[in-house]
Design an enzyme around this catalytic site. Structure first.
Site, PDB file in Angstrom:
ATOM      1  N   HIS A 292       0.826  -1.215   0.000  1.00 37.09           N
ATOM      2  CA  HIS A 292       0.000   0.000   0.000  1.00 37.09           C
ATOM      3  C   HIS A 292       0.857   1.261   0.000  1.00 37.09           C
ATOM      4  CE1 HIS A 292      -3.226   2.779   0.778  1.00 37.09           C
ATOM      5  NE2 HIS A 292      -2.697   3.146   1.928  1.00 37.09           N
ATOM      6  N   SER A 293       0.480   2.239  -0.834  1.00 33.91           N
ATOM      7  CA  SER A 293       1.075   3.577  -0.825  1.00 33.91           C
ATOM      8  C   SER A 293       2.605   3.517  -0.926  1.00 33.91           C
ATOM      9  CB  SER A 293       0.614   4.323   0.435  1.00 33.91           C
ATOM     10  OG  SER A 293       1.014   5.664   0.408  1.00 33.91           O
ATOM     11  N   TYR A 294       3.318   3.973   0.117  1.00 31.45           N
ATOM     12  CA  TYR A 294       4.791   3.969   0.072  1.00 31.45           C
ATOM     13  C   TYR A 294       5.345   2.550   0.044  1.00 31.45           C
ATOM     14  CZ  TYR A 294       9.401   6.069   0.671  1.00 31.45           C
ATOM     15  OH  TYR A 294      10.695   6.503   0.464  1.00 31.45           O
TER      16      TYR A 294
END
Length: 371
Positions: A292-294
């Protein structure tokens, strides 16, 4: 509210003093009287009346909250959801309270990973000495021995820790929305081994000693004369800043220093370390990532550093709102081609689930997360 009135009154006095200093002897006498009045004001005591101590409970029960049978955080007495603005006009205090609750929730999720998901906590680095800073990950008992499939979970950046997707969702929605627990339980039911990364646990904070504080301000190879001038400016600046701090931060917090965890000092380092010491050593024929995300950026960095190994072992990657960028990360053509075939990025969108979403980047397909 009182703090703003207090500051306003003091500013009014300062303006009067500035005006009086332009006048004759009578005005100067009044200025002296006003200065005497200001000197009698104890700013520390004034501020402490406005901001309660930054001391908070260390348990959910102490906060008078529990997670109900639906995994929702609710007040023990009222049954109401969490209230951020517990004290009106005290945003800083409310934020500190929120952060303290967040730390308790992090520990609560760790307990759920061990008790409900039956994961074991594994210390990093694997050869850590007793005295050095340490981190950890969570693994199922069969994570390294499962011959078939292994699921690896990587959360995004910020305050979240192992087992969490979003602290805000845990607090304001429920555990199923904000934690990785539904993923872990389903994976185990379907015969996967599981490894839960902890990429934001990069350092520990320790209080600085007086000697360290002094050293940080004194250490310089500059000539003595230049350093003296610099010190004088710094002292004047510090004097003004300390005066202001009495308003903004009356309860001065301790000075701390960060001690980084060996080979795990960033999310990218952490992902590579866990790959080298665990994932690459696993027996699983098929390894799957959810990032997720980073966490997506950390996975792409892992690919750059361990391209051949990742291609040989990883079957598919599910990215969610990944912030990776193949141009900024200087991703080569062969990796981009592999990502197009083996990765998919589900992004926030009002379009129906799995609807194709245009991308400016030549890497993996982007589709709607349906939310």
């Amino acid at each position: 509210m009182y703090i703003y009135l207090s500051i306003l009154n003091l500013l009014t006095v300062w303006v009067m003093m500035a005006q009086l200093q332009q006048g004759g002897p009578d005005e100067k006498e009044k200025t002296t009287a006003l200065k005497d009045l200001l000197s009698r004001i104890d700013l520390d005591e004034l501020m402490k009346k406005d901001e309660p101590p930054l001391e908070f409970p260390d348990t959910l029960e102490g906060f008078e909250y529990i997670f109900n049978e639906k995994g929702q955080l609710r007040h023990i007495k009222t049954g109401e959801p969490f209230v951020f603005n517990y004290r009106e006009d005290l945003h800083r205090w409310n934020q500190k309270r929120y952060e303290a609750l967040g730390e308790i929730i992090t520990k609560y999720v760790y307990e759920l990973l061990q008790k409900e998901c039956h994961l074991k906590k594994v210390t990093l680095p694997v050869d850590a000495t007793e005295s050095e800073p340490k981190s950890f990950i969570f693994m199922s008992e069969d994570a390294l021995t499962n011959p078939d499939k292994l699921l690896v979970l990587i959360h995004g950046n910020g305050v979240v820790r192992a087992g969490q997707w979003a602290r805000r969702l845990i607090i304001n929605e429920d555990l199923d929305s904000g934690t990785q627990i539904p993923y872990i339980k389903r994976a185990i039911e379907e015969g996967y081994g599981v490894i839960v990364l902890n990429p934001n646990e990069n350092y520990i904070e320790v209080e600085k000693t007086k000697a360290q504080v002094q050293l940080s301000s004194d250490s310089s190879d500059e000539p003595a004369e230049k350093r003296e001038r610099k010190d004088k400016i710094q002292k004047e600046t510090k004097k003004r800043r300390d005066f202001y701090e009495k308003y903004r931060n009356p309860q001065k917090e301790k000075e701390t220093m960060q001690m980084y965890i060996r080979d795990n000092g960033s999310p990218e380092e952490h992902a590579i370390y866990v790959w080298d010491h665990f994932i690459s050593q696993s027996a699983a024929e098929n390894v799957f990532f959810v990032a997720h995300s980073y966490g997506g950026l950390a996975f792409v960095e892992l690919m750059i550093q361990r391209e051949a190994e990742v291609k040989n072992k990883v079957t598919a990657v599910a990215l969610t709102d990944s912030v990776h960028n193949v141009w900024h990360q200087e991703v080569g053509k062969t990796i981009r081609e592999w990502m197009r075939e083996n990765c998919c990025n589900w992004v926030s969108s009002s379009e129906p689930l799995d609807t194709s979403v245009e991308s400016m980047l030549p890497d993996c397909p982007r589709v709607s997360a349906g939310t």
